[in-house]
Write a protein that holds these residues in place. Structure first.
Motif, short mmCIF file in Angstrom:
data_model
loop_
_atom_site.label_atom_id
_atom_site.label_comp_id
_atom_site.label_asym_id
_atom_site.label_seq_id
_atom_site.Cartn_x
_atom_site.Cartn_y
_atom_site.Cartn_z
N PHE A 188 5.15 6.64 -9.98
CA PHE A 188 3.87 6.78 -10.67
C PHE A 188 3.15 5.44 -10.57
O PHE A 188 3.61 4.43 -11.11
N LEU A 189 2.02 5.43 -9.84
CA LEU A 189 1.30 4.20 -9.54
C LEU A 189 -0.14 4.28 -10.02
O LEU A 189 -0.76 5.34 -9.98
N GLU A 190 -0.66 3.15 -10.48
CA GLU A 190 -2.07 3.05 -10.82
C GLU A 190 -2.75 2.33 -9.66
O GLU A 190 -2.98 1.12 -9.70
N GLU A 191 -3.02 3.08 -8.59
CA GLU A 191 -3.57 2.48 -7.39
C GLU A 191 -5.06 2.23 -7.55
O GLU A 191 -5.76 2.97 -8.25
N GLU A 192 -5.52 1.19 -6.88
CA GLU A 192 -6.94 0.87 -6.95
C GLU A 192 -7.74 1.93 -6.24
O GLU A 192 -7.31 2.53 -5.27
N GLU A 193 -8.95 2.14 -6.75
CA GLU A 193 -9.85 3.11 -6.11
C GLU A 193 -10.13 2.65 -4.70
O GLU A 193 -10.38 1.48 -4.43
N GLY A 194 -10.05 3.58 -3.77
CA GLY A 194 -10.24 3.22 -2.37
C GLY A 194 -8.94 3.02 -1.64
O GLY A 194 -8.95 2.73 -0.46
N GLY A 195 -7.80 3.18 -2.34
CA GLY A 195 -6.52 3.00 -1.69
C GLY A 195 -5.99 4.30 -1.11
O GLY A 195 -4.81 4.54 -1.13
N ALA A 196 -6.85 5.15 -0.59
CA ALA A 196 -6.43 6.44 -0.05
C ALA A 196 -5.69 6.26 1.25
O ALA A 196 -6.00 5.36 2.02
N PRO A 197 -4.71 7.09 1.53
CA PRO A 197 -3.91 6.92 2.73
C PRO A 197 -4.59 7.38 4.00
O PRO A 197 -4.09 7.14 5.08
N ARG A 198 -5.72 8.05 3.91
CA ARG A 198 -6.39 8.56 5.10
C ARG A 198 -7.85 8.17 5.10
O ARG A 198 -8.52 8.20 4.08
N ARG A 252 -4.53 13.41 -20.27
CA ARG A 252 -3.82 13.24 -19.01
C ARG A 252 -2.33 12.98 -19.31
O ARG A 252 -2.00 12.10 -20.09
N ILE A 253 -1.47 13.74 -18.66
CA ILE A 253 -0.05 13.70 -19.01
C ILE A 253 0.76 12.81 -18.08
O ILE A 253 1.91 12.48 -18.40
N LEU A 254 0.22 12.40 -16.94
CA LEU A 254 1.02 11.67 -15.96
C LEU A 254 1.05 10.17 -16.23
O LEU A 254 2.00 9.49 -15.85
N GLY A 255 0.02 9.64 -16.87
CA GLY A 255 0.01 8.22 -17.18
C GLY A 255 -0.39 7.33 -16.03
O GLY A 255 -0.34 6.11 -16.15
N SER A 256 -0.79 7.89 -14.89
CA SER A 256 -1.23 7.12 -13.74
C SER A 256 -2.13 7.99 -12.88
O SER A 256 -2.16 9.22 -13.04
N ASN A 257 -2.86 7.38 -11.94
CA ASN A 257 -3.77 8.16 -11.10
C ASN A 257 -3.14 8.59 -9.78
O ASN A 257 -3.76 9.31 -9.01
N THR A 258 -1.90 8.14 -9.50
CA THR A 258 -1.25 8.48 -8.24
C THR A 258 0.24 8.72 -8.49
O THR A 258 0.87 7.97 -9.23
N VAL A 259 0.77 9.77 -7.87
CA VAL A 259 2.20 10.04 -7.92
C VAL A 259 2.67 10.28 -6.49
O VAL A 259 2.16 11.16 -5.79
N ARG A 260 3.65 9.50 -6.06
CA ARG A 260 4.16 9.61 -4.68
C ARG A 260 5.60 10.13 -4.69
O ARG A 260 6.46 9.59 -5.38
N LEU A 261 5.82 11.18 -3.90
CA LEU A 261 7.17 11.69 -3.68
C LEU A 261 7.75 10.95 -2.48
O LEU A 261 7.26 11.06 -1.37
N ILE A 262 8.80 10.17 -2.71
CA ILE A 262 9.39 9.34 -1.67
C ILE A 262 10.59 10.07 -1.08
O ILE A 262 11.53 10.43 -1.81
N ARG A 263 10.56 10.26 0.20
CA ARG A 263 11.67 10.94 0.89
C ARG A 263 12.78 9.92 1.22
O ARG A 263 12.49 8.79 1.60
#
Length: 328
Positions: A174-184, A19-30
């Motif tokens: 790049f965030l290591e969010e907890e499982e279940g932290g989905a936005p929807r 895995r190349i990203l180093g985290s399970n979540t990547v957010r593009l912030i506008r």
């Protein structure tokens, strides 16, 4: 973000190894505000942006790293770009933080990134203001042929049009969010279904009770419809999710189906409880059903999706693709 997704996941949405990203979540912030400024001495080569971001409701305590994504200008889509970069911000103690570096884009590159983790802090009070200054090298003159009539041709130097070489940078968290932290909630319900079965303990870690049941191993038989893994592909359009899931387009969760054998050997990784349950069912003692064929191991899946506020998020969800089956 789609380019980043293609680097991190294959066509079926499975994260590439390693895995190349180093985290399970990547957010593009506008950005909520952008100001552009040119240098009076050299408006084409020295320019800067001041960009403001709203970071409220984001789990910054889960931050692994932050990056500025430097985007090539469309006016320089086929040219090499080389620029010095200076990034500045204010830290939690209201002290200035500065960092520098350089940006190099080859003709085939459309973007590159710079680590700016020191500029982003959980104590940012929900607001972040970043300043970035670019100092780019001049464009080289392009030789073009000109002339009048036949046999009369000459060349002259014609510099490219004076345009900024890099657009407003984008912020990636790049965030290591907890499982279940989905936005929807729709994602939550889909993942809850995939998680409905906990992983059992491997049967051969502490010994298998089947070896101690008299005559248990002699009742061997092969099920006609043996418990095994099956493939099943579905598109997110069929699920009605294609308007917010950008990639992948198809999903193969796979499933386990079939009859469990009368003898649950080590290859099935069945827990001792399933072995006893199978034995009780075979003996006809009480109304106990035989074990069921269910997933044993899972693989994660990467999803690129759009949130309600228009933000684009890359997220890796665990236990989304069945990898093997067991009886329990």
């Amino acid at each position: 973000m789609l380019s980043l997704y293609n680097r991190a996941a294959d066509t079926d949405g499975r994260p590439r190894e390693p895995r190349i990203l180093g985290s399970n979540t990547v957010r593009l912030i506008r950005s909520i505000s952008t100001h552009k400024r040119y240098s009076a001495k050299s408006p084409d080569l020295q320019y800067s942006y001041t960009v403001e971001y709203e970071l409220k409701a984001l789990p910054l305590e889960k931050l692994v790293r932050a990056a500025f994504v430097h985007l090539r200008s469309r006016a320089h889509s086929q040219q090499p770009v080389s620029c010095g970069v200076s990034v500045s911000s204010w830290g939690p103690a209201r002290r200035p933080i500065s960092s520098g570096g350089s940006v190099t884009l080859r003709p085939q590159d459309q973007w590159t990134e710079t680590d700016i983790t020191p500029h982003v802090s959980p104590q940012s009070e929900g607001h972040l203001s970043l300043g970035v200054q670019y100092q780019c090298a001049k464009d080289k003159p392009v030789k073009v042929a000109v002339g009048r009539g036949k046999g009369r041709r000459r060349t002259r130097g014609q510099p490219t049009s004076p345009k900024t070489q890099l657009r407003v940078p984008a912020l990636l968290l790049f965030l290591e969010e907890e499982e279940g932290g989905a936005p929807r909630q729709r994602v939550e319900s889909a993942i809850t279904a995939a998680r409905s079965v906990p992983r059992p303990r491997r049967s051969n870690e502490l010994g298998n009770i089947g070896a101690d049941i008299p005559n248990y191993t002699r009742k061997n038989s092969v099920a006609k419809n043996q418990c095994k893994l099956h493939s099943y592909r579905v598109t997110f359009r069929e699920l009605g999710w294609d308007h917010w899931i950008i990639a992948p387009h198809k999903y193969n969760p796979r499933y386990c189906s079939g009859d469990c054998p009368r003898i649950l050997h080590y290859g099935y990784n069945s827990p001792n409880h399933a072995i006893v349950q199978n034995f009780i069912s075979e003996m006809g003692v009480g109304e106990v059903p035989p074990p069921s064929c269910v997933p044993y191991k899972y693989k994660p899946m990467s999803v690129l999706m759009m949130e309600k506020n228009g933000s684009i998020v890359y997220k890796e969800y665990e236990d989304m693709i069945a990898e093997s089956c067991t009886c329990r």
